[in-house]
Motif scaffolding. Structure first.
Motif, PDB file in Angstrom:
ATOM      1  N   PRO A  61       0.819  -1.216   0.000  1.00 22.48           N
ATOM      2  CA  PRO A  61       0.000   0.000   0.000  1.00 22.48           C
ATOM      3  C   PRO A  61       0.854   1.269   0.000  1.00 22.48           C
ATOM      4  O   PRO A  61       1.993   1.275   0.464  1.00 22.48           O
ATOM      5  CB  PRO A  61      -0.770  -0.100   1.321  1.00 22.48           C
ATOM      6  N   ARG A  62       0.289   2.324  -0.513  1.00 22.62           N
ATOM      7  CA  ARG A  62       0.965   3.628  -0.524  1.00 22.62           C
ATOM      8  C   ARG A  62       1.039   4.205   0.893  1.00 22.62           C
ATOM      9  O   ARG A  62       1.986   4.884   1.246  1.00 22.62           O
ATOM     10  CB  ARG A  62       0.202   4.575  -1.459  1.00 22.62           C
ATOM     11  N   PHE A  77      -1.527  -4.492  18.573  1.00 22.84           N
ATOM     12  CA  PHE A  77      -1.578  -3.406  17.609  1.00 22.84           C
ATOM     13  C   PHE A  77      -1.712  -4.000  16.214  1.00 22.84           C
ATOM     14  O   PHE A  77      -1.435  -5.182  16.000  1.00 22.84           O
ATOM     15  CB  PHE A  77      -0.372  -2.466  17.723  1.00 22.84           C
ATOM     16  N   ALA A  78      -2.179  -3.185  15.281  1.00 22.66           N
ATOM     17  CA  ALA A  78      -2.424  -3.669  13.923  1.00 22.66           C
ATOM     18  C   ALA A  78      -2.145  -2.565  12.919  1.00 22.66           C
ATOM     19  O   ALA A  78      -2.290  -1.381  13.214  1.00 22.66           O
ATOM     20  CB  ALA A  78      -3.874  -4.144  13.794  1.00 22.66           C
ATOM     21  N   PHE A  79      -1.749  -2.984  11.732  1.00 20.14           N
ATOM     22  CA  PHE A  79      -1.566  -2.075  10.617  1.00 20.14           C
ATOM     23  C   PHE A  79      -2.592  -2.399   9.539  1.00 20.14           C
ATOM     24  O   PHE A  79      -2.947  -3.565   9.340  1.00 20.14           O
ATOM     25  CB  PHE A  79      -0.170  -2.234  10.004  1.00 20.14           C
ATOM     26  N   ARG A  80      -3.039  -1.359   8.852  1.00 15.13           N
ATOM     27  CA  ARG A  80      -3.920  -1.527   7.696  1.00 15.13           C
ATOM     28  C   ARG A  80      -3.345  -0.705   6.562  1.00 15.13           C
ATOM     29  O   ARG A  80      -2.909   0.435   6.760  1.00 15.13           O
ATOM     30  CB  ARG A  80      -5.333  -1.065   8.013  1.00 15.13           C
ATOM     31  N   GLY A  81      -3.334  -1.263   5.371  1.00 10.55           N
ATOM     32  CA  GLY A  81      -2.817  -0.563   4.208  1.00 10.55           C
ATOM     33  C   GLY A  81      -3.902   0.212   3.488  1.00 10.55           C
ATOM     34  O   GLY A  81      -5.054  -0.216   3.447  1.00 10.55           O
ATOM     35  N   SER A 103      -5.393   9.024   4.380  1.00  3.15           N
ATOM     36  CA  SER A 103      -6.437   9.343   5.349  1.00  3.15           C
ATOM     37  C   SER A 103      -5.841  10.337   6.346  1.00  3.15           C
ATOM     38  O   SER A 103      -4.645  10.606   6.330  1.00  3.15           O
ATOM     39  CB  SER A 103      -6.921   8.081   6.067  1.00  3.15           C
ATOM     40  N   LYS A 104      -6.669  10.849   7.218  1.00  3.34           N
ATOM     41  CA  LYS A 104      -6.223  11.839   8.193  1.00  3.34           C
ATOM     42  C   LYS A 104      -5.119  11.303   9.109  1.00  3.34           C
ATOM     43  O   LYS A 104      -4.226  12.036   9.504  1.00  3.34           O
ATOM     44  CB  LYS A 104      -7.419  12.287   9.035  1.00  3.34           C
ATOM     45  N   ASN A 105      -5.171  10.021   9.450  1.00  3.82           N
ATOM     46  CA  ASN A 105      -4.269   9.451  10.441  1.00  3.82           C
ATOM     47  C   ASN A 105      -3.247   8.464   9.881  1.00  3.82           C
ATOM     48  O   ASN A 105      -2.731   7.629  10.605  1.00  3.82           O
ATOM     49  CB  ASN A 105      -5.082   8.748  11.528  1.00  3.82           C
ATOM     50  N   CYS A 106      -2.933   8.555   8.612  1.00  5.31           N
ATOM     51  CA  CYS A 106      -2.013   7.597   8.001  1.00  5.31           C
ATOM     52  C   CYS A 106      -0.607   8.193   7.868  1.00  5.31           C
ATOM     53  O   CYS A 106      -0.386   9.361   8.154  1.00  5.31           O
ATOM     54  CB  CYS A 106      -2.525   7.168   6.642  1.00  5.31           C
ATOM     55  N   ARG A 107       0.299   7.352   7.430  1.00  8.51           N
ATOM     56  CA  ARG A 107       1.631   7.835   7.054  1.00  8.51           C
ATOM     57  C   ARG A 107       2.049   7.130   5.773  1.00  8.51           C
ATOM     58  O   ARG A 107       1.523   6.070   5.435  1.00  8.51           O
ATOM     59  CB  ARG A 107       2.653   7.630   8.163  1.00  8.51           C
ATOM     60  N   ASN A 108       2.990   7.723   5.044  1.00 10.16           N
ATOM     61  CA  ASN A 108       3.491   7.105   3.822  1.00 10.16           C
ATOM     62  C   ASN A 108       4.096   5.753   4.152  1.00 10.16           C
ATOM     63  O   ASN A 108       4.701   5.574   5.203  1.00 10.16           O
ATOM     64  CB  ASN A 108       4.571   7.972   3.181  1.00 10.16           C
ATOM     65  N   PHE A 109       3.935   4.813   3.208  1.00 13.77           N
ATOM     66  CA  PHE A 109       4.520   3.496   3.420  1.00 13.77           C
ATOM     67  C   PHE A 109       5.361   3.067   2.219  1.00 13.77           C
ATOM     68  O   PHE A 109       6.556   2.989   2.298  1.00 13.77           O
ATOM     69  CB  PHE A 109       3.432   2.466   3.721  1.00 13.77           C
ATOM     70  N   TYR A 110       4.720   2.794   1.097  1.00  9.04           N
ATOM     71  CA  TYR A 110       5.435   2.251  -0.055  1.00  9.04           C
ATOM     72  C   TYR A 110       5.236   3.138  -1.277  1.00  9.04           C
ATOM     73  O   TYR A 110       4.131   3.576  -1.563  1.00  9.04           O
ATOM     74  CB  TYR A 110       4.951   0.832  -0.376  1.00  9.04           C
TER      75      TYR A 110
END
Length: 129
Positions: free
Chosen positions: A46-47, A60-64, A69-76
C-alpha cells in the motif's frame, strides 16, 4: 531409493525452512523499522498505512491504504523507472514513528511476527515468545 546399490531414505527438509519469512514481521532497529516482504505482500504494497492499538490487550495492527487518510503515514512508493514491480520489503525511518513504536512494543529493539486478519496485520505482544 537405491543409488549404485545403496538404499537411501528421503528426509523431510520442510521443517528446516526459515518459517519466519512466511509470516508478516516487523523488526524495530536503532533508527528504522523494517517490514518484511510477507508483510508488504499481505497488505498489497500500500501507498499508506494506518496504525491501530489496544493497550489493555497489548495488541496493535496495521492496515494498508492506497489513498491518504487523516491518520495515516506514507509506506510504499514504487521507484520510478524500476524494472521490478516491488522491492523485497520496506524500511521506515523517522524519530517520532520509531519512538511511538518503541513505546507500543516496550522495547528498544525487537522482531515481532504478526497475523493476517482480513485487511489488517495484527501483532499480539502478550503471546510473544
Amino acid at each position: 531409493m537405491k543409488i549404485d546399490g545403496t538404499e537411501l531414505t528421503l528426509v523431510d527438509l520442510s521443517p528446516t525452512i526459515n518459517s519466519k519469512s512466511n509470516f508478516p514481521r516487523i523488526t524495530l532497529g536503532r533508527n528504522k523499522i523494517a517490514f518484511n516482504t510477507c508483510f508488504c505482500k499481505a497488505l498489497k504494497y500500500p501507498r499508506y498505512i494506518e496504525l491501530y492499538i489496544n493497550v489493555r490487550e497489548k495488541t496493535f495492527a496495521f492496515r494498508g491504504l492506497n489513498e491518504a487518510s487523516k491518520n495515516c503515514r506514507n509506506f510504499y512508493k514504487k521507484r520510478d523507472g524500476s524494472k521490478k514491480s516491488f522491492r523485497s520489503g520496506v524500511l521506515l525511518t523517522g524519530k517520532e514513528f520509531i519512538k511511538l513504536m518503541r513505546n507500543i512494543i516496550g522495547m528498544e529493539a525487537a522482531s515481532i511476527h504478526g497475523e493476517v486478519k482480513g485487511e489488517f496485520i495484527v501483532f499480539n505482544l502478550e503471546n510473544r515468545s
